[in-house]
Design an enzyme around this catalytic site. Structure first.
Site, short mmCIF file in Angstrom:
data_model
loop_
_atom_site.label_atom_id
_atom_site.label_comp_id
_atom_site.label_asym_id
_atom_site.label_seq_id
_atom_site.Cartn_x
_atom_site.Cartn_y
_atom_site.Cartn_z
N SER A 83 -10.19 -9.64 30.16
CA SER A 83 -10.55 -9.78 28.74
C SER A 83 -9.33 -9.84 27.81
O SER A 83 -9.50 -9.79 26.59
CB SER A 83 -11.45 -8.61 28.33
OG SER A 83 -10.76 -7.40 28.50
N ASN A 120 -12.91 -16.28 21.27
CA ASN A 120 -12.26 -17.02 20.17
C ASN A 120 -10.88 -17.54 20.60
O ASN A 120 -10.33 -18.42 19.95
CB ASN A 120 -12.15 -16.14 18.93
CG ASN A 120 -11.13 -15.03 19.06
OD1 ASN A 120 -9.96 -15.21 18.76
ND2 ASN A 120 -11.56 -13.86 19.53
N HIS A 121 -10.35 -17.01 21.72
CA HIS A 121 -9.02 -17.47 22.15
C HIS A 121 -9.05 -18.86 22.80
O HIS A 121 -7.99 -19.42 23.08
CB HIS A 121 -8.36 -16.39 23.03
CG HIS A 121 -8.12 -15.16 22.22
ND1 HIS A 121 -7.11 -15.07 21.28
CD2 HIS A 121 -8.83 -14.01 22.12
CE1 HIS A 121 -7.18 -13.89 20.66
NE2 HIS A 121 -8.22 -13.23 21.16
N TYR A 144 -5.51 -16.74 29.25
CA TYR A 144 -6.85 -16.17 29.04
C TYR A 144 -7.75 -17.18 28.31
O TYR A 144 -8.88 -17.46 28.75
CB TYR A 144 -6.70 -14.87 28.26
CG TYR A 144 -7.98 -14.27 27.73
CD1 TYR A 144 -8.99 -13.84 28.58
CD2 TYR A 144 -8.17 -14.12 26.35
CE1 TYR A 144 -10.16 -13.28 28.08
CE2 TYR A 144 -9.32 -13.55 25.84
CZ TYR A 144 -10.33 -13.14 26.71
OH TYR A 144 -11.47 -12.58 26.20
N LYS A 148 -11.20 -19.25 29.58
CA LYS A 148 -12.51 -19.26 28.90
C LYS A 148 -12.93 -20.70 28.58
O LYS A 148 -14.11 -21.04 28.64
CB LYS A 148 -12.46 -18.41 27.63
CG LYS A 148 -12.27 -16.91 27.89
CD LYS A 148 -13.47 -16.29 28.59
CE LYS A 148 -13.36 -14.77 28.69
NZ LYS A 148 -14.52 -14.14 29.33
P1 NAI Z 1 -13.49 -5.18 29.32
O1 NAI Z 1 -12.18 -5.56 29.91
O2 NAI Z 1 -13.66 -3.82 28.74
O3 NAI Z 1 -14.64 -5.40 30.41
C1 NAI Z 1 -14.60 -6.42 31.37
C2 NAI Z 1 -15.19 -5.87 32.65
O4 NAI Z 1 -15.12 -6.89 33.65
C3 NAI Z 1 -14.41 -4.66 33.19
O5 NAI Z 1 -15.27 -3.54 33.34
C4 NAI Z 1 -13.86 -5.13 34.53
O6 NAI Z 1 -13.86 -4.14 35.54
C5 NAI Z 1 -14.81 -6.27 34.88
N1 NAI Z 1 -14.17 -7.22 35.78
C6 NAI Z 1 -12.98 -7.86 35.64
N2 NAI Z 1 -12.71 -8.57 36.72
C7 NAI Z 1 -13.74 -8.38 37.59
C8 NAI Z 1 -14.02 -8.85 38.91
N3 NAI Z 1 -13.17 -9.65 39.57
N4 NAI Z 1 -15.17 -8.47 39.47
C9 NAI Z 1 -16.03 -7.64 38.84
N5 NAI Z 1 -15.82 -7.14 37.61
C10 NAI Z 1 -14.68 -7.53 36.99
O7 NAI Z 1 -13.83 -6.30 28.23
P2 NAI Z 1 -14.86 -6.24 27.03
O8 NAI Z 1 -14.11 -6.00 25.78
O9 NAI Z 1 -16.00 -5.38 27.37
O10 NAI Z 1 -15.32 -7.76 26.98
C11 NAI Z 1 -16.43 -8.21 27.74
C12 NAI Z 1 -16.35 -9.73 27.83
O11 NAI Z 1 -16.38 -10.28 26.53
C13 NAI Z 1 -15.08 -10.24 28.51
O12 NAI Z 1 -15.41 -11.35 29.32
C14 NAI Z 1 -14.20 -10.67 27.35
O13 NAI Z 1 -13.34 -11.72 27.72
C15 NAI Z 1 -15.23 -11.11 26.34
N6 NAI Z 1 -14.77 -10.95 24.96
C16 NAI Z 1 -14.67 -9.70 24.40
C17 NAI Z 1 -14.25 -9.55 23.10
C18 NAI Z 1 -14.20 -8.21 22.43
O14 NAI Z 1 -13.99 -8.16 21.21
N7 NAI Z 1 -14.38 -7.11 23.15
C19 NAI Z 1 -13.85 -10.72 22.30
C20 NAI Z 1 -13.95 -11.97 23.00
C21 NAI Z 1 -14.42 -12.08 24.27
C1 15L Z 2 -10.77 -11.07 22.95
O1 15L Z 2 -11.05 -12.09 23.59
C2 15L Z 2 -10.52 -9.78 23.63
O2 15L Z 2 -11.33 -9.62 24.76
C3 15L Z 2 -10.71 -8.58 22.74
O3 15L Z 2 -10.05 -7.48 23.37
C4 15L Z 2 -10.19 -8.75 21.31
O4 15L Z 2 -8.83 -8.62 21.27
C5 15L Z 2 -10.64 -10.10 20.74
O5 15L Z 2 -10.53 -11.19 21.62
C6 15L Z 2 -9.89 -10.48 19.44
O6 15L Z 2 -9.47 -11.64 19.34
O7 15L Z 2 -9.79 -9.65 18.54
#
Ligand code: NAI
Ligand code: 15L
Length: 273
Positions: A83, A120-121, A144, A148
Site C-alpha cells: 500500500s 490516487n497514485h 506502487y 495499481k
Molecule cells: P495496509 O498496508 O494496512 O493493508 C494491506 C494488507 O494487505 C496488509 O494487511 C497486508 O498484510 C496485506 N497483503 C500485502 N501483501 C499481501 C500478500 N502477498 N498476500 C496477502 N496479503 C497481503 O493498507 P491499507 O491502508 O489498509 O490499504 C488497503 C488497500 O487500499 C491497499 O491495496 C492500498 O493500496 C489501498 N489504498 C489505501 C489508501 C489509504 O488511504 N489507506 C489510499 C489508496 C489506496
Molecule cells: C495510498 O495509496 C496509500 O495506501 C495510503 O497510505 C495514503 O498515503 C494515500 O495513498 C495518500 O495518498 O494519502
C-alpha cells in the site's frame, strides 16, 4: 458503522482481502451486515473469527491457494497488497502477480464482481492545479502507482474478455481525519469509504468503472462524472478540519514536488534508497 443503506446487500459469501490491514480492519466490521458469510483473508494474523466470518489466511502470490480462496465467493472487496511506495520485488509479488492470481481465480471459480482498492497514485504526477477525470491517461508517481494502473488495466481486460465486473476505486487518503493541506483534497472518511464500497458492490451494472474515492471536499482535483452510475454520494467533508489543518501548515514550499503534484510525498520516495 452506517445504520442503513438504500440498497441492501444480498451476497451469500463476500471475500475481503487485506483484512488485517488498516482499512481491512475497518471494513471487516462494516461489511458483515451486507452478507451472510464474510470470508476474510490476509497473510498477516487475522485474529479470531467473529460471528458469520470465515478466516482463510492466504498469500496473494500463491496461485493455487488463491483458487481455493475464491471458491463459492460471490463478490470480492480486494484491499490486499502493498500500500506504499517501496522496492519493486514485493510490489511485483503482491500487486502484479497477486492481481493476476485473483482474477484467474475469479474467472475459474465464477466470481462476478470485484471492488478493487486502486489508488490516487495512478495519477499522482498530475499537478495540484489540475482537475482530472477518470478517462484521462494515468500518470503514476512510482512503482506502487504503476502496479495499481496495471491492476486497473487487468480489470478492464477481464471485463472485456470474461465479463467479470470491477469497480476500481482510486482511494485518496482514507483515515479518520486529514493530516495536511494535501489531504484536504484527497481525504475520504471511513463512513464515506463504506458508502462507496457498498455502492460499488450493489450498483446494478458497472462493467469496469473507475472512480476516485474522496469525500465531498471543498478543495478537489478529481471529477467523478464518468462514474455517476455507481450512485456514490459522499456525506462527509474535510472542511470541518480545514482551520485546524491550515493552522498547523500555514506555509507551503512551492519548490517542493510534494506540494506541486497530486501524489504528494509519494512522488519523492526513492524506493531503492
Ligand atoms: P495496509 O498496508 O494496512 O493493508 C494491506 C494488507 O494487505 C496488509 O494487511 C497486508 O498484510 C496485506 N497483503 C500485502 N501483501 C499481501 C500478500 N502477498 N498476500 C496477502 N496479503 C497481503 O493498507 P491499507 O491502508 O489498509 O490499504 C488497503 C488497500 O487500499 C491497499 O491495496 C492500498 O493500496 C489501498 N489504498 C489505501 C489508501 C489509504 O488511504 N489507506 C489510499 C489508496 C489506496
Ligand atoms: C495510498 O495509496 C496509500 O495506501 C495510503 O497510505 C495514503 O498515503 C494515500 O495513498 C495518500 O495518498 O494519502
Amino acid at each position: 458503522m452506517l445504520k442503513s443503506h438504500a440498497t441492501p446487500l444480498t451476497f451469500p459469501r463476500l471475500l475481503l482481502t487485506g483484512a488485517a490491514g488498516q482499512l481491512g480492519t475497518e471494513l471487516r466490521k462494516r461489511l458483515k451486515p451486507y452478507c451472510r458469510v464474510l470470508r476474510v483473508s490476509d497473510q498477516q494474523d487475522l485474529g479470531q473469527a467473529q460471528a458469520g466470518e470465515e478466516l482463510m489466511p492466504t498469500d496473494l502470490a500463491n496461485a493455487a491457494d488463491m483458487q481455493n480462496l475464491l471458491k463459492q465467493v460471490d463478490a470480492v472487496v480486494h484491499l490486499g497488497g502493498i500500500s506504499t511506495e517501496q522496492a519493486w520485488e514485493p510490489i511485483l509479488a503482491s500487486n502484479i502477480v497477486g492481481m493476476v492470481n485473483l482474477y484467474e481465480a475469479a474467472r475459474l471459480q465464477g466470481t462476478k464482481r470485484i471492488v478493487f482498492a486502486s489508488s490516487n497514485h495512478v495519477t499522482g504526477f498530475y499537478r495540484q492545479d489540475q482537475v482530472i477525470d477518470t478517462k484521462m491517461p494515468p500518470k503514476p508517481d512510482g512503482f506502487y502507482g504503476v502496479s495499481k494502473a496495471f491492476g486497473e488495466d487487468l480489470a478492464e481486460m477481464y471485463w472485456a474478455r470474461w465479463g467479470i465486473e470491477t469497480v476500481s476505486v482510486r482511494i485518496g487518503s482514507a483515515l479518520p481525519a486529514p493530516k495536511d493541506r494535501r489531504m484536504l483534497a484527497t481525504w475520504i472518511s471511513l463512513d464515506d469509504l463504506e458508502r462507496l464500497v457498498v455502492s460499488a458492490l450493489t450498483a446494478p451494472i458497472v462493467g469496469h468503472t473507475i472512480i476516485f474515492g474522496m469525500s465531498d471536499n471543498q478543495t478537489s482535483w478529481w471529477d467523478n462524472t464518468h462514474a455517476k452510475h455507481i450512485g456514490y454520494r459522499p456525506q462527509d467533508s474535510s472542511d470541518v478540519f480545514r482551520a485546524e489543518v491550515e493552522a498547523k501548515q500555514s506555509h507551503i514550499d512551492l519548490q517542493d514536488n510534494a506540494a506541486i503534484y497530486q501524489g504528494g510525498g509519494f512522488v519523492k520516495v526513492a524506493p531503492h534508497g
